[in-house]
Design a protein around this motif. Sequence first.
Motif, PDB file in Angstrom:
ATOM      1  N   TYR A 270      22.116  43.711  25.342  1.00 50.97           N
ATOM      2  CA  TYR A 270      20.773  43.210  25.003  1.00 50.97           C
ATOM      3  C   TYR A 270      20.005  42.804  26.257  1.00 50.97           C
ATOM      4  O   TYR A 270      18.791  42.613  26.206  1.00 50.97           O
ATOM      5  CB  TYR A 270      20.887  42.020  24.047  1.00 50.97           C
ATOM      6  N   GLY A 271      20.706  42.631  27.361  1.00 49.06           N
ATOM      7  CA  GLY A 271      20.080  42.425  28.648  1.00 49.06           C
ATOM      8  C   GLY A 271      19.117  41.254  28.698  1.00 49.06           C
ATOM      9  O   GLY A 271      19.418  40.147  28.232  1.00 49.06           O
ATOM     10  N   TRP A 272      17.930  41.538  29.283  1.00 52.78           N
ATOM     11  CA  TRP A 272      16.934  40.481  29.503  1.00 52.78           C
ATOM     12  C   TRP A 272      16.399  39.874  28.213  1.00 52.78           C
ATOM     13  O   TRP A 272      15.861  38.780  28.213  1.00 52.78           O
ATOM     14  CB  TRP A 272      15.763  41.026  30.329  1.00 52.78           C
ATOM     15  N   SER A 273      16.542  40.589  27.072  1.00 53.63           N
ATOM     16  CA  SER A 273      16.016  40.059  25.806  1.00 53.63           C
ATOM     17  C   SER A 273      16.838  38.886  25.278  1.00 53.63           C
ATOM     18  O   SER A 273      16.364  38.121  24.436  1.00 53.63           O
ATOM     19  CB  SER A 273      15.958  41.163  24.749  1.00 53.63           C
ATOM     20  N   THR A 274      18.078  38.732  25.777  1.00 51.04           N
ATOM     21  CA  THR A 274      18.921  37.626  25.314  1.00 51.04           C
ATOM     22  C   THR A 274      18.261  36.282  25.603  1.00 51.04           C
ATOM     23  O   THR A 274      18.321  35.348  24.789  1.00 51.04           O
ATOM     24  CB  THR A 274      20.302  37.693  25.987  1.00 51.04           C
ATOM     25  N   LYS A 275      17.629  36.201  26.774  1.00 52.95           N
ATOM     26  CA  LYS A 275      16.944  34.949  27.133  1.00 52.95           C
ATOM     27  C   LYS A 275      15.827  34.634  26.143  1.00 52.95           C
ATOM     28  O   LYS A 275      15.654  33.469  25.729  1.00 52.95           O
ATOM     29  CB  LYS A 275      16.374  35.055  28.544  1.00 52.95           C
ATOM     30  N   TRP A 276      15.077  35.667  25.738  1.00 53.59           N
ATOM     31  CA  TRP A 276      13.976  35.437  24.791  1.00 53.59           C
ATOM     32  C   TRP A 276      14.497  35.065  23.406  1.00 53.59           C
ATOM     33  O   TRP A 276      13.865  34.289  22.687  1.00 53.59           O
ATOM     34  CB  TRP A 276      13.086  36.678  24.719  1.00 53.59           C
ATOM     35  N   ILE A 277      15.638  35.615  23.024  1.00 57.62           N
ATOM     36  CA  ILE A 277      16.252  35.216  21.749  1.00 57.62           C
ATOM     37  C   ILE A 277      16.627  33.740  21.796  1.00 57.62           C
ATOM     38  O   ILE A 277      16.361  32.979  20.851  1.00 57.62           O
ATOM     39  CB  ILE A 277      17.488  36.090  21.438  1.00 57.62           C
ATOM     40  N   VAL A 278      17.225  33.319  22.912  1.00 57.72           N
ATOM     41  CA  VAL A 278      17.613  31.909  23.062  1.00 57.72           C
ATOM     42  C   VAL A 278      16.384  31.008  23.004  1.00 57.72           C
ATOM     43  O   VAL A 278      16.380  29.970  22.313  1.00 57.72           O
ATOM     44  CB  VAL A 278      18.382  31.700  24.377  1.00 57.72           C
ATOM     45  N   LEU A 279      15.325  31.387  23.699  1.00 58.23           N
ATOM     46  CA  LEU A 279      14.114  30.558  23.723  1.00 58.23           C
ATOM     47  C   LEU A 279      13.468  30.483  22.337  1.00 58.23           C
ATOM     48  O   LEU A 279      13.075  29.399  21.878  1.00 58.23           O
ATOM     49  CB  LEU A 279      13.124  31.115  24.744  1.00 58.23           C
ATOM     50  N   ALA A 280      13.338  31.631  21.649  1.00 60.36           N
ATOM     51  CA  ALA A 280      12.692  31.650  20.335  1.00 60.36           C
ATOM     52  C   ALA A 280      13.484  30.843  19.314  1.00 60.36           C
ATOM     53  O   ALA A 280      12.921  30.044  18.546  1.00 60.36           O
ATOM     54  CB  ALA A 280      12.523  33.093  19.859  1.00 60.36           C
ATOM     55  N   GLN A 281      14.807  31.029  19.307  1.00 62.54           N
ATOM     56  CA  GLN A 281      15.618  30.330  18.307  1.00 62.54           C
ATOM     57  C   GLN A 281      15.796  28.861  18.660  1.00 62.54           C
ATOM     58  O   GLN A 281      15.893  28.020  17.755  1.00 62.54           O
ATOM     59  CB  GLN A 281      16.961  31.038  18.161  1.00 62.54           C
ATOM     60  N   SER A 282      15.801  28.527  19.946  1.00 66.36           N
ATOM     61  CA  SER A 282      15.848  27.105  20.327  1.00 66.36           C
ATOM     62  C   SER A 282      14.565  26.404  19.904  1.00 66.36           C
ATOM     63  O   SER A 282      14.604  25.256  19.423  1.00 66.36           O
ATOM     64  CB  SER A 282      16.036  26.972  21.838  1.00 66.36           C
ATOM     65  N   PHE A 283      13.440  27.089  20.069  1.00 66.88           N
ATOM     66  CA  PHE A 283      12.169  26.533  19.590  1.00 66.88           C
ATOM     67  C   PHE A 283      12.212  26.337  18.076  1.00 66.88           C
ATOM     68  O   PHE A 283      11.760  25.311  17.553  1.00 66.88           O
ATOM     69  CB  PHE A 283      11.029  27.470  19.988  1.00 66.88           C
ATOM     70  N   GLY A 284      12.778  27.314  17.359  1.00 67.59           N
ATOM     71  CA  GLY A 284      12.892  27.193  15.904  1.00 67.59           C
ATOM     72  C   GLY A 284      13.753  26.022  15.486  1.00 67.59           C
ATOM     73  O   GLY A 284      13.424  25.299  14.538  1.00 67.59           O
ATOM     74  N   VAL A 285      14.866  25.812  16.185  1.00 68.67           N
ATOM     75  CA  VAL A 285      15.743  24.680  15.863  1.00 68.67           C
ATOM     76  C   VAL A 285      15.026  23.360  16.158  1.00 68.67           C
ATOM     77  O   VAL A 285      15.126  22.391  15.389  1.00 68.67           O
ATOM     78  CB  VAL A 285      17.057  24.773  16.664  1.00 68.67           C
ATOM     79  N   ALA A 286      14.273  23.315  17.268  1.00 70.47           N
ATOM     80  CA  ALA A 286      13.583  22.077  17.647  1.00 70.47           C
ATOM     81  C   ALA A 286      12.514  21.696  16.633  1.00 70.47           C
ATOM     82  O   ALA A 286      12.470  20.557  16.151  1.00 70.47           O
ATOM     83  CB  ALA A 286      12.968  22.231  19.036  1.00 70.47           C
ATOM     84  N   VAL A 287      11.627  22.654  16.278  1.00 66.48           N
ATOM     85  CA  VAL A 287      10.546  22.331  15.323  1.00 66.48           C
ATOM     86  C   VAL A 287      11.084  22.245  13.903  1.00 66.48           C
ATOM     87  O   VAL A 287      10.565  21.486  13.070  1.00 66.48           O
ATOM     88  CB  VAL A 287       9.402  23.358  15.413  1.00 66.48           C
ATOM     89  N   GLY A 288      12.149  23.020  13.622  1.00 61.96           N
ATOM     90  CA  GLY A 288      12.706  23.004  12.273  1.00 61.96           C
ATOM     91  C   GLY A 288      13.492  21.758  11.954  1.00 61.96           C
ATOM     92  O   GLY A 288      13.672  21.413  10.774  1.00 61.96           O
ATOM     93  N   ALA A 289      13.949  21.051  12.989  1.00 54.92           N
ATOM     94  CA  ALA A 289      14.717  19.823  12.749  1.00 54.92           C
ATOM     95  C   ALA A 289      13.829  18.632  12.421  1.00 54.92           C
ATOM     96  O   ALA A 289      14.331  17.608  11.939  1.00 54.92           O
ATOM     97  CB  ALA A 289      15.568  19.496  13.978  1.00 54.92           C
ATOM     98  N   VAL A 290      12.506  18.772  12.639  1.00 55.53           N
ATOM     99  CA  VAL A 290      11.603  17.631  12.444  1.00 55.53           C
ATOM    100  C   VAL A 290      11.508  17.250  10.966  1.00 55.53           C
ATOM    101  O   VAL A 290      11.719  16.083  10.591  1.00 55.53           O
ATOM    102  CB  VAL A 290      10.202  17.947  13.015  1.00 55.53           C
ATOM    103  N   ALA A 291      11.178  18.217  10.108  1.00 54.98           N
ATOM    104  CA  ALA A 291      10.982  17.914   8.680  1.00 54.98           C
ATOM    105  C   ALA A 291      12.254  17.382   8.023  1.00 54.98           C
ATOM    106  O   ALA A 291      12.222  16.335   7.357  1.00 54.98           O
ATOM    107  CB  ALA A 291      10.464  19.149   7.950  1.00 54.98           C
ATOM    108  N   PRO A 292      13.429  18.039   8.161  1.00 52.50           N
ATOM    109  CA  PRO A 292      14.648  17.473   7.563  1.00 52.50           C
ATOM    110  C   PRO A 292      14.985  16.081   8.094  1.00 52.50           C
ATOM    111  O   PRO A 292      15.459  15.217   7.345  1.00 52.50           O
ATOM    112  CB  PRO A 292      15.730  18.490   7.945  1.00 52.50           C
TER     113      PRO A 292
END
Length: 727
Positions: A270-292
Amino acid sequence: MPGEVSDIERKLEAPMPWIGMYVAVASLICALAMAADTIHGFRGKKHWFPSKIFSLNATSLTLLAVAMKLPVDLTTRMYAATDRLAKICSLAFMSTAMANFMTSLGSMDDRDILMNVTALAILVVTVVVNFCVQVIQMRQFLAGRKMFAEEITAAAFMLLSLLMVISSAVMAPATKHYLESKYHEMMKMASDEQILDSMEEGDFLFDKLRNMIKKYWVMAETSSPQFVIARSVTCTASGIVSMLTALLLAQAEIRLVMEYKGIDAATSLYGWSTKWIVLAQSFGVAVGAVAPAIRCFNAIKFKCSGNGKRGFRDEFKIDAYWTQMMVEWRESSLPMQIRDRKWRKFLHKTKGLILSFLVRVQILIVLCSTAVRYMFFCIATPVISCFHCLERLKSIFSSSKSQVHGISESQAEIQTEIDLSRYVLLLEGEAELPQKIQVDICKEVDKLVRTGKKQQPKNLLSLLHRVGNFKGLKEVDKNQVPSLHSQEPHKCWSLPLVTLTSIAIALPNIPKKDVSWLLRSVDEGLFYVKLIEKTLDKKGNLANSRNAADVIWVGVELYRKWQDNDLHETSLKGRSSKETLQDLSSQAEKAIVNFKRQVRDFVMENPLNWPVKAIAANSMYRICQRLLKAYEGDYLQADERLFEQLINMIANILAASLTNLMRVVIIKCHQRDIKKKEKNVREAALLLGETEEILQVLQQHRATARSDPDESEFIEKWCNLLIKRKV
């Protein structure tokens, strides 16, 4: 041959980074949807954060399936630190997503819950099975596997989140059925019959209507299935799991950054795209943890309040609605027809054993969720108590300040606030909601009413000030014009309004500003008239007439045309008012004659099946003929005088129609459809705010307009009523 194979492999592996970007984009879409729901909850002060955009459905499941590409990939070698972190991110992202859309179970019917939760379970189990396969196959190399403990913990959290979703899904149908029954019973208690009685007394009912809306709003909000799930123990436990998952991911990322000075240590295809997957999903975990997390802390704050405190035994008591659905399935007959009694008995016993086991599993999940919530409560209580102390100090400071400067506006509202606690709908055994939550729910109605007040129709109000004694309304409906057809369409409020406005535009020597003002005024009025007709026309007899008015008004308002006749050009021809009326009447008559000539099917003899042009032409012909007979002689030569008379008739019709506004507000609140109750009450509050001044204007004419509500619904009944009273 080996060289050819390696070339083929390189070509097949070349698009893998772009596939990784596809995974990152899918994850980002889910993250933005979770963020949108969180923002919507904050803006609406709904701190249980109902799922509106990111809910459990086919779209979200498809996006999550794409986002889980890395954990289910068994063929790609992912040994580097960033590759391992990307898998942990995916597992944490899935757990966070489930915590966010758990409340959406309340907005589904039983079949959708079954299908969607089954699909979610298949997806999560697939991810877990793939993870287990990787662990088993690579067990010899686990000692050197980076962040293996975090990975297995994230997978465990994901499974726990799935169990919470399944447990809530089993509970949701029983609670919805119970609250629906309770809502309908409470509606009988909350119905304010004295409102219709006091209409006879002539009192202005704005405050009474607002209080009535508050009752139904409290009922609608507290019985919302999403709110019920949000305050359940499984949802609270899911919020705690979501926070732990976010903390787990945060420490894994911090470790990686400290060790490798970044997140670029990826060696997979997956090469350089792995970093973008980490960033996108880390952002999702950060904003998604607020409501719960906020749902969880609100539940703890609720328990810290006096209303939420329960004994230890009561705390761990399992209410019947958690297992009611499975108990009913266990005791019901088999869904298939089997003639052999022994087989039926065997299958029924087997089904009973399986469901008994599932009931015990459900009880265990609820008990564990309660225990998790109780432990978190013990840990978080000191922090919550500090916040309570700060709030008390703030309230003491604000109250001392108000004593110097006088009673504040909020305190004045509290003094006039009615007690709505008995309209709060709770599950059996559920503790009362804190007073602050009830006050916040009531404030939402005041906010909606204020929003409506900012949108009051100013042009319509100026037109209503020209209302006379409703004499003009009688002139519109006098039955002194011979009909051109054997039958007449049902009469609605909007069609004569559109027809009279069309005639007024066609009159010569009328200033453009007066014509523009009339169009704006009628356009604002038709919005409410259409709403009234749609609400009160339960049998649908006026559907064709309303459709005709709507189609004709589009041409009149946008293009100054009545059907194919240019009204602006008609006004510029320099004819007298009488000639204009005769011209419009003859065109309408011609249209009706052509319609009768073309009719070959007896079905079209029924006015309910007439085309809109024929209905509009019939209205134009009859009104023009009535005007010609009512205003014969020199009167028709004064164009401006006739224009003023038409304005008076339009204002009278609008006023007579708008006397039904209070009925519409009440009917919207009394809607029995449990799925639309919140939307209907919200619309009622906005409508009340928009029409406050209209109700005040109509109050001045209440003595003339006073009637039995059933007699004032439609124009025919109104005119008959006025003739009886000789207005």
